[in-house]
Design an enzyme around this catalytic site. Sequence first.
Site, mmCIF file in Angstrom:
data_model
loop_
_atom_site.group_PDB
_atom_site.id
_atom_site.type_symbol
_atom_site.label_atom_id
_atom_site.label_comp_id
_atom_site.label_asym_id
_atom_site.label_seq_id
_atom_site.Cartn_x
_atom_site.Cartn_y
_atom_site.Cartn_z
ATOM 1 C CG HIS A 1 -1.967 -1.065 1.174
ATOM 2 N ND1 HIS A 1 -2.932 -1.198 2.149
ATOM 3 C CD2 HIS A 1 -2.196 -2.085 0.302
ATOM 4 C CE1 HIS A 1 -3.690 -2.248 1.871
ATOM 5 N NE2 HIS A 1 -3.254 -2.804 0.741
ATOM 6 C CD GLU B 1 -13.806 4.023 0.435
ATOM 7 O OE1 GLU B 1 -14.266 3.524 1.468
ATOM 8 O OE2 GLU B 1 -13.036 5.020 0.434
ATOM 9 C CE1 TYR C 1 -13.391 11.697 1.571
ATOM 10 C CE2 TYR C 1 -11.670 12.807 2.822
ATOM 11 C CZ TYR C 1 -12.688 12.849 1.892
ATOM 12 O OH TYR C 1 -13.027 14.043 1.303
ATOM 13 C CE1 TYR D 1 -8.592 -8.475 0.272
ATOM 14 C CE2 TYR D 1 -7.069 -7.427 1.788
ATOM 15 C CZ TYR D 1 -7.727 -7.445 0.573
ATOM 16 O OH TYR D 1 -7.528 -6.436 -0.335
#
Length: 373
Positions: free
Chosen positions: A155, A246, A256, A267
């Site tokens: 990420h 999103e 957010y 997961y």
Amino acid sequence: MHPLASAFALLVALPAVAPAAQAPITGERPSAAKPFKAAEVASFDSPWALAFLPDGRMLVTEKTGRMLLLSADGRQRTAVTGVPEVNASGQGALGEVVAHPDFAANGQVYFSYSAPGSPNAIVLARGRLVGGADGARLDDVTTLYRAHPDRSGGHYAGRIAFSPDGHLFFSMGERQKFTPAQEPDGVLGKIVRLTMDGRPAPGNPLAAKSFDPAIWSYGHRNPLGLAFDGKGRLWDAEMGPKGGDEVNLILPGRNYGWPLVSNGDHYDGKPIPDHPTRPDLEAPRVSWNPSISPSSLLVYSGGLFPKWRGKALVGALSGKALILVALGDDGAREEARYDMGQRIRAVDQGPDGAVYVLEDGKGGRLLKLSPAS
């Protein structure tokens, strides 16, 4: 003042009321008839991003750390030297590349990459592109910004967008560590607003509230698409967990929600509270379950596809699609889904208004999309 800069100034002053979100999109969606034909321009070894130069040439990055300069027709390619060493393991890559808005005058290129080290970080850098088909290089390469704190994991995000008022926005993922997205003193899981030289921009919305002075918004998971629309509004496309991908309208100082809320689940199947349980947090304008794995986002402004103008095109990895999202004044919605048959890593707009997409993986092709008739 440029009209988009005026629109951006209004955006900064928006009250705490966001456009309505589309109900989460669940189940498989049918593919729409394609209003375009696709022509292969070139192929690459795990391409990651592309950018157009004013003269129509292209820069393409590959995951392993190579940057290539392509002629406008894609037939000639030149490796660009001077790129820093990249940690390409896991989700690491030589990532985003964009030309400075005044590239014709200064030759500057901004790019992001996952830096070597353990733990490591996503880095925003700048260099000056010199040379051409006979040899190209980046001179005066400078690190402008480094995500902090350093953490191991995936990420990275690392998308770049220039605002109409002359600032630079940079997105960073939470490195698969969840809680950094809510930590005020770091920038993981955040979108930051910087000067063109990489310093925190004056007037950032949370600087006076014990947050890192660069933060523009927070509570993000892995924002892999970042773009301004013609009204000066900033949008992101963001990978959620299992489901819950999103598209967000990015407003100054807003939270957010990740990992407090999501329209998807972990997961391992463990549920996450949905966005409606926390109305104080910003909900996505569009969300998808099952996942589409958004990789990139373009707000189309060309003339070749008039029905796309002002709308977003989202590249989808697991969805193997190009998804058209209408961006209205009161929200956003998926309008069409075009089956591409391959994972889509990036989407960009050419000087002639054609849309270009990069397929993911070994042999990933650069395709030029032009009107079908």
